[in-house]
Design an enzyme around this catalytic site. Structure first.
Site, PDB file in Angstrom:
ATOM      1  CG  LEU A 108      -0.432   4.265   1.151  1.00 45.55           C
ATOM      2  CD1 LEU A 108      -0.930   2.825   1.292  1.00 45.55           C
ATOM      3  CD2 LEU A 108       0.501   4.625   2.294  1.00 45.55           C
ATOM      4  CB  CYS A 109       2.977   4.870  -4.180  1.00 41.68           C
ATOM      5  SG  CYS A 109       3.945   4.696  -5.700  1.00 41.68           S
ATOM      6  CB  THR A 110       1.302   7.605  -7.770  1.00 43.66           C
ATOM      7  OG1 THR A 110       0.704   6.308  -7.800  1.00 43.66           O
ATOM      8  CG2 THR A 110       2.700   7.544  -8.372  1.00 43.66           C
ATOM      9  CB  THR A 128       5.055  10.731  -5.058  1.00 44.38           C
ATOM     10  OG1 THR A 128       4.276   9.662  -5.606  1.00 44.38           O
ATOM     11  CG2 THR A 128       5.845  11.412  -6.170  1.00 44.38           C
ATOM     12  CB  SER A 160       4.530   6.759   1.606  1.00 45.12           C
ATOM     13  OG  SER A 160       3.983   6.033   0.526  1.00 45.12           O
TER      14      SER A 160
END
Length: 318
Positions: A108-110, A128, A160
């Protein structure tokens, strides 16, 4: 019928110091909450880390060690806060071991930086948060980093984009495991859309290079004042007092793109501003941004931002 743990797909959430609290809480809310009243069987959930973990202002006590990741069907890695340094070696080893054991691994994200350190992004497409895509691409050149999408699904490795896209990916995993109808039930409970149109391109700002003593310092504001006119590369070069070739070289150094691509992005950016702040029609905005017709604006806007102008206005108009 009473379900046993063995009947349930298992999700392990990997945590360590320095995780981003929002992405962590999204995964906890979706997978760590008992939703068997909506979807049965739900998930056998495990919070995994090596001892107590500090996440922002909060302290978590994981139920299991990181070795539990290798026994999960799905491993989720939340956002990693300090992307300037390498993530903990123990976390990287555990994520790599889980993937080797057959787990589906999602960041998720970073959290994508953890997957990259584990070698899971090599030869794969990934994403990212848009503000970190260039750094991720530099650090892991064997990956193909896409800055425009909300998430990327490679089957066994998923990534994501930033913040709200964490929820998009989590619901995508629910959809894969339980089907669209059950994913819609979960989304309805969370009061979020089960699927969002477009990609993170609609949230990315395209600022001008910082003012300074460079050859194009006066050209940028000149071009923006005339954004509604049909400017050409020759027009820009003439105003800058240089050849088209030299103009292209300076543009590449300062913006990373070509004069026409930069001009196009500024037209789109101006269209976004007008959609957000005015009631002007698409025809009027097309003329004001140099796009000519509403048809042309809609085509280019949808291609660049991922959603049509009307949908963008509904999302961002107060």
């Amino acid at each position: 019928m009473t379900r046993t743990v063995s009947d349930m797909p298992s999700v392990a959430l990997a945590v360590t110091d320095g995780m981003l609290p929002y992405e962590l809480s999204v995964a906890l809310e979706v997978f760590g909450t008992d939703l068997t009243h909506l979807v049965d069987p739900w998930y056998d959930f495990a919070l995994c880390g090596d001892g107590p973990v500090q996440v922002g202002r909060f302290r978590l006590d994981p139920d299991h060690g990181l070795d539990r990741l290798a026994h999960a069907d799905t491993v989720i890695v939340p956002g990693w806060a300090d992307t300037d340094r390498e993530p903990p070696a123990a976390l990287v080893r555990a994520v790599r071991a889980a993937h080797t054991a057959g787990a589906r691994v999602a960041s998720l994200c970073t959290g994508a930086f953890v997957l990259g350190a584990a070698g899971l992004l090599d030869g794969r497409r990934a994403t990212t948060h848009w503000a970190h895509t260039r750094k991720l691409a530099r650090r892991h050149p064997a990956a193909t980093v896409d800055p425009d999408v909300l998430y990327v699904d490679n089957g066994d490795v998923l990534t994501s984009a930033g913040k709200a896209a964490a929820m998009d990916l989590c619901l995508h995993l629910v959809r894969l495991d339980h089907g669209s109808a059950d994913a819609n039930k979960v989304a309805r409970r969370l009061v979020v859309p089960p699927h969002r149109d477009g990609g993170q391109a609609q949230f990315i700002s395209t600022p001008l290079p910082a003012p300074g003593n460079h050859p194009l310092a006066e050209l940028f504001p000149w071009a923006l004042e005339r954004i509604g006119r049909p400017l050409t590369v020759e027009d820009l070069a003439r105003q800058a007092g240089m050849s088209s070739r030299h103009l292209a070289r300076h543009f590449k150094e300062l913006t990373g793109t070509t004069p026409l691509q930069w001009l196009h992005s500024q037209r789109i950016r101006h269209a976004q501003e007008l959609l957000e702040t005015t009631d002007a029609t698409v025809d009027t905005i097309a003329a004001a941004t140099g796009m000519g017709t509403a048809t042309t604006l809609r085509r280019h806007f949808h291609r660049s931002v991922g959603v049509p102008p009307d949908a963008y206005r509904r999302t961002f108009r107060p």
